[in-house]
Design an enzyme around this catalytic site. Structure first.
Site, PDB file in Angstrom:
ATOM      1  N   LYS A 103       8.243  -3.901  15.348  1.00 56.27           N
ATOM      2  CA  LYS A 103       8.522  -2.453  14.929  1.00 56.27           C
ATOM      3  C   LYS A 103       9.683  -1.769  15.719  1.00 56.27           C
ATOM      4  O   LYS A 103      10.443  -1.230  15.311  1.00 56.27           O
ATOM      5  CB  LYS A 103       7.338  -1.765  14.531  1.00 56.27           C
ATOM      6  CG  LYS A 103       6.718  -2.207  13.193  1.00 56.27           C
ATOM      7  CD  LYS A 103       7.437  -2.221  11.831  1.00 56.27           C
ATOM      8  CE  LYS A 103       7.590  -0.920  11.389  1.00 56.27           C
ATOM      9  NZ  LYS A 103       8.467  -1.131  10.144  1.00 56.27           N
ATOM     10  N   ALA A 128       7.055  -4.866   5.644  1.00 55.96           N
ATOM     11  CA  ALA A 128       6.919  -5.262   7.059  1.00 55.96           C
ATOM     12  C   ALA A 128       5.676  -6.043   7.044  1.00 55.96           C
ATOM     13  O   ALA A 128       4.633  -5.650   6.340  1.00 55.96           O
ATOM     14  CB  ALA A 128       6.823  -3.984   7.705  1.00 55.96           C
ATOM     15  N   GLU A 129       5.165  -6.724   7.967  1.00 59.89           N
ATOM     16  CA  GLU A 129       3.859  -7.294   8.452  1.00 59.89           C
ATOM     17  C   GLU A 129       3.652  -6.210   8.997  1.00 59.89           C
ATOM     18  O   GLU A 129       4.028  -5.812   9.978  1.00 59.89           O
ATOM     19  CB  GLU A 129       4.199  -8.734   9.109  1.00 59.89           C
ATOM     20  CG  GLU A 129       4.972  -9.658   8.184  1.00 59.89           C
ATOM     21  CD  GLU A 129       3.561 -10.262   7.159  1.00 59.89           C
ATOM     22  OE1 GLU A 129       2.481 -10.000   7.168  1.00 59.89           O
ATOM     23  OE2 GLU A 129       4.328 -10.870   6.132  1.00 59.89           O
ATOM     24  N   THR A 154       6.345   3.327  12.832  1.00 61.08           N
ATOM     25  CA  THR A 154       4.963   3.297  13.266  1.00 61.08           C
ATOM     26  C   THR A 154       4.883   4.115  14.613  1.00 61.08           C
ATOM     27  O   THR A 154       5.636   4.031  15.342  1.00 61.08           O
ATOM     28  CB  THR A 154       4.075   1.936  13.198  1.00 61.08           C
ATOM     29  OG1 THR A 154       3.009   2.474  13.857  1.00 61.08           O
ATOM     30  CG2 THR A 154       4.977   1.166  14.120  1.00 61.08           C
ATOM     31  N   ASP A 155       3.733   4.860  14.646  1.00 64.37           N
ATOM     32  CA  ASP A 155       3.355   5.387  16.132  1.00 64.37           C
ATOM     33  C   ASP A 155       3.011   4.390  17.063  1.00 64.37           C
ATOM     34  O   ASP A 155       3.226   4.587  18.298  1.00 64.37           O
ATOM     35  CB  ASP A 155       2.436   6.386  16.107  1.00 64.37           C
ATOM     36  CG  ASP A 155       0.954   5.823  15.441  1.00 64.37           C
ATOM     37  OD1 ASP A 155       1.030   4.664  15.229  1.00 64.37           O
ATOM     38  OD2 ASP A 155       0.212   6.481  15.355  1.00 64.37           O
ATOM     39  N   GLU A 156       2.737   3.237  16.744  1.00 61.56           N
ATOM     40  CA  GLU A 156       2.283   2.085  17.883  1.00 61.56           C
ATOM     41  C   GLU A 156       3.616   1.591  18.584  1.00 61.56           C
ATOM     42  O   GLU A 156       3.202   1.145  19.678  1.00 61.56           O
ATOM     43  CB  GLU A 156       1.762   0.880  16.690  1.00 61.56           C
ATOM     44  CG  GLU A 156       0.567   1.179  16.268  1.00 61.56           C
ATOM     45  CD  GLU A 156      -0.366   0.125  15.846  1.00 61.56           C
ATOM     46  OE1 GLU A 156      -0.308  -1.023  16.485  1.00 61.56           O
ATOM     47  OE2 GLU A 156      -0.923   0.197  14.840  1.00 61.56           O
ATOM     48  N   LEU A 165       6.118 -10.057  -2.737  1.00 64.59           N
ATOM     49  CA  LEU A 165       4.676 -10.352  -3.185  1.00 64.59           C
ATOM     50  C   LEU A 165       3.679 -11.322  -2.276  1.00 64.59           C
ATOM     51  O   LEU A 165       3.193 -12.415  -2.834  1.00 64.59           O
ATOM     52  CB  LEU A 165       4.535 -10.829  -4.648  1.00 64.59           C
ATOM     53  CG  LEU A 165       5.155  -9.715  -5.722  1.00 64.59           C
ATOM     54  CD1 LEU A 165       4.990 -10.477  -7.076  1.00 64.59           C
ATOM     55  CD2 LEU A 165       4.321  -8.472  -5.488  1.00 64.59           C
ATOM     56  N   PHE A 221       0.712  -1.214  -0.036  1.00 62.49           N
ATOM     57  CA  PHE A 221      -0.021   0.075   0.099  1.00 62.49           C
ATOM     58  C   PHE A 221       0.864   1.115  -0.004  1.00 62.49           C
ATOM     59  O   PHE A 221       0.943   2.239  -1.071  1.00 62.49           O
ATOM     60  CB  PHE A 221      -0.803   0.098   1.216  1.00 62.49           C
ATOM     61  CG  PHE A 221      -1.505   1.402   1.597  1.00 62.49           C
ATOM     62  CD1 PHE A 221      -2.202   2.143   0.484  1.00 62.49           C
ATOM     63  CD2 PHE A 221      -1.735   1.702   2.922  1.00 62.49           C
ATOM     64  CE1 PHE A 221      -2.735   3.221   1.051  1.00 62.49           C
ATOM     65  CE2 PHE A 221      -2.346   2.836   3.361  1.00 62.49           C
ATOM     66  CZ  PHE A 221      -2.750   3.639   2.359  1.00 62.49           C
ATOM     67  N   ILE A 222       1.668   1.574   1.138  1.00 61.91           N
ATOM     68  CA  ILE A 222       2.452   2.611   1.088  1.00 61.91           C
ATOM     69  C   ILE A 222       3.653   2.613   0.157  1.00 61.91           C
ATOM     70  O   ILE A 222       3.702   3.800  -0.457  1.00 61.91           O
ATOM     71  CB  ILE A 222       3.071   2.958   2.710  1.00 61.91           C
ATOM     72  CG1 ILE A 222       1.923   2.934   3.448  1.00 61.91           C
ATOM     73  CG2 ILE A 222       3.548   4.356   2.687  1.00 61.91           C
ATOM     74  CD1 ILE A 222       2.333   3.056   4.992  1.00 61.91           C
ATOM     75  N   TYR A 258       2.884  -7.057  16.897  1.00 58.65           N
ATOM     76  CA  TYR A 258       3.306  -5.916  15.615  1.00 58.65           C
ATOM     77  C   TYR A 258       4.166  -4.895  16.132  1.00 58.65           C
ATOM     78  O   TYR A 258       5.606  -4.616  15.503  1.00 58.65           O
ATOM     79  CB  TYR A 258       2.109  -5.496  14.892  1.00 58.65           C
ATOM     80  CG  TYR A 258       2.342  -4.268  14.138  1.00 58.65           C
ATOM     81  CD1 TYR A 258       3.326  -4.234  13.067  1.00 58.65           C
ATOM     82  CD2 TYR A 258       1.748  -3.144  14.334  1.00 58.65           C
ATOM     83  CE1 TYR A 258       3.726  -3.183  12.210  1.00 58.65           C
ATOM     84  CE2 TYR A 258       2.153  -1.986  13.458  1.00 58.65           C
ATOM     85  CZ  TYR A 258       3.034  -2.102  12.502  1.00 58.65           C
ATOM     86  OH  TYR A 258       3.345  -1.068  11.834  1.00 58.65           O
ATOM     87  N   ASP A 309      10.341  -6.861  -3.766  1.00 56.67           N
ATOM     88  CA  ASP A 309       8.859  -6.954  -2.893  1.00 56.67           C
ATOM     89  C   ASP A 309       8.813  -8.706  -2.969  1.00 56.67           C
ATOM     90  O   ASP A 309       9.157  -9.048  -4.195  1.00 56.67           O
ATOM     91  CB  ASP A 309       7.870  -6.384  -3.468  1.00 56.67           C
ATOM     92  CG  ASP A 309       6.655  -6.725  -2.567  1.00 56.67           C
ATOM     93  OD1 ASP A 309       6.066  -5.462  -2.005  1.00 56.67           O
ATOM     94  OD2 ASP A 309       5.966  -7.619  -2.084  1.00 56.67           O
TER      95      ASP A 309
END
Length: 357
Positions: free
Chosen positions: A165, A84-85, A135-137, A36, A12-13, A161, A34
């Site tokens: 990260k 990344a997952e 990520t912010d997570e 895929l 996506f990104i 996750y 990738d």
């Protein structure tokens, strides 16, 4: 920034970033690496597949020798690491893949870059860059009224996750500190926009609502997130690559914090206005509250003062305008939706995650 390897560029990104880079950097060569897996699709890049500045290579970022060979073949001076997952629910049901891809994959990339750039001295060190997309997570969860996260906020990841990260972030910093590997890092909030795999909230709600299916909302729907349009995210990363200080981290957010239920209701209101099928109107009648995610973080909020003051970046999309654009994109790309939905991994995941709720 002449030869840029984008990992996870079919996702996506990553695919949005490749579109952005080819648009704003006329002399760039982009190598899309990738594997895929389920969330990556070359459908996302059909319109640039014949561009002589673009190359696709299918491969695993965990294979250090393979990655090193690509760096040498293409004389890569910039790595932008998206691969990344990234789905929290999947990390809860199967954390091993997140450890392997997000931690070991990042390690492999870093070590291949260290060998090619620093040990073999193939390129001037001042001309290379490893950019890590996080990520912010990694920061955990905020209570109502707590101040937004800054780049100095201690890490406190709550899901497998987020922990994977956070681990990859630490590896990147360690390679910068120990070996002098030139890096920058960005921690972004929840992205939305074109080409997003429909396991995530916004495309899931859009497509289910179009089909008149239930709209699953976890718990009470009052979880708060910051929503960042993917085009704004790509613009910010490009700016960090051009002007960001080596060794620095930048928070990227959309500067909004609605509750998840508000997002769902807004999408329903947009579809009430733009959808040609009136049989499901009002779409909010399709909302169904379901069993919450285990350990679901309550609130995220990003302080974007640093990237704004140092680099002059601000998001261009308002949330309402961005959601309208996103709904219209999915409505106008039925072939893409059909191709993605036909993936067995998508069908199996939807059954696994939502039937029991």
């Amino acid at each position: 920034m002449k030869n840029v390897m984008v990992t996870g560029g079919a996702g996506f990104i990553g695919s949005n970033f490749i579109h952005h880079l080819l648009k704003v950097e006329p002399d760039v060569q982009v190598i899309n690496l990738d594997a895929l897996t389920y969330a990556g699709s070359l459908e996302n890049l059909k319109d640039v597949s014949d561009d002589p500045r673009y190359s696709f290579v299918q491969g695993d970022i965990c294979d250090t020798d393979f990655v090193g060979g690509l760096l040498r073949k293409y004389q890569v001076d910039t790595i932008v690491h998206f691969a990344a997952e990234s789905h929290v629910d999947r990390s809860i049901l199967g954390p091993r893949q997140f450890v392997e891809t997000n931690i070991m994959g990042t390690f492999s990339l870093l070590d291949a870059a260290r060998t090619f750039w620093l040990q073999e001295k193939s390129l001037p060190v001042e001309n290379v860059r490893f950019h890590h997309v996080s990520t912010d997570e990694v920061f955990g969860s905020l209570a109502l009224g707590e101040p937004a996260w800054t780049e100095e906020t201690p890490y406190a990841p709550n899901s497998p996750y987020a922990a994977s990260k956070a681990s990859s972030d630490h590896l990147v910093r360690s390679y910068g500190h120990t070996y002098g590997l030139p890096f920058t890092m960005t921690n972004c909030s929840n992205n939305y926009g074109p080409y997003q795999f429909p396991e995530k909230l916004i495309p899931l709600i859009i497509l289910n609502a179009i089909d008149g299916k239930r709209l699953p909302v976890y718990g009470d729907g009052q979880q708060i997130r910051d929503w960042l349009h993917v085009e704004d995210h790509c613009d910010a990363i490009h700016l960090v690559l051009k002007k960001g200080i080596v060794g620095s981290t930048y928070n990227i957010g959309g500067e909004n914090q609605p509750a998840n239920l508000t997002i769902v209701e807004t999408i329903c209101e947009i579809l009430d206005e733009v959808s040609m099928d009136a049989s499901h109107t009002p779409h909010k009648n399709l909302i169904e509250f379901v069993k919450d995610r285990p350990g679901h973080d309550r609130r995220y909020d990003m302080d974007t003062h640093k990237i704004s003051s140092e680099l002059g970046w601000r998001p261009r999309h308002t949330l309402t305008g961005g959601l309208l654009d996103t709904v219209n994109w999915y409505l106008s790309h039925p072939e893409w939706v059909t191709a993605i939905r036909q993936k067995q991994e998508y069908k199996g995941w939807m059954d696994t995650n939502y039937k029991s709720r």
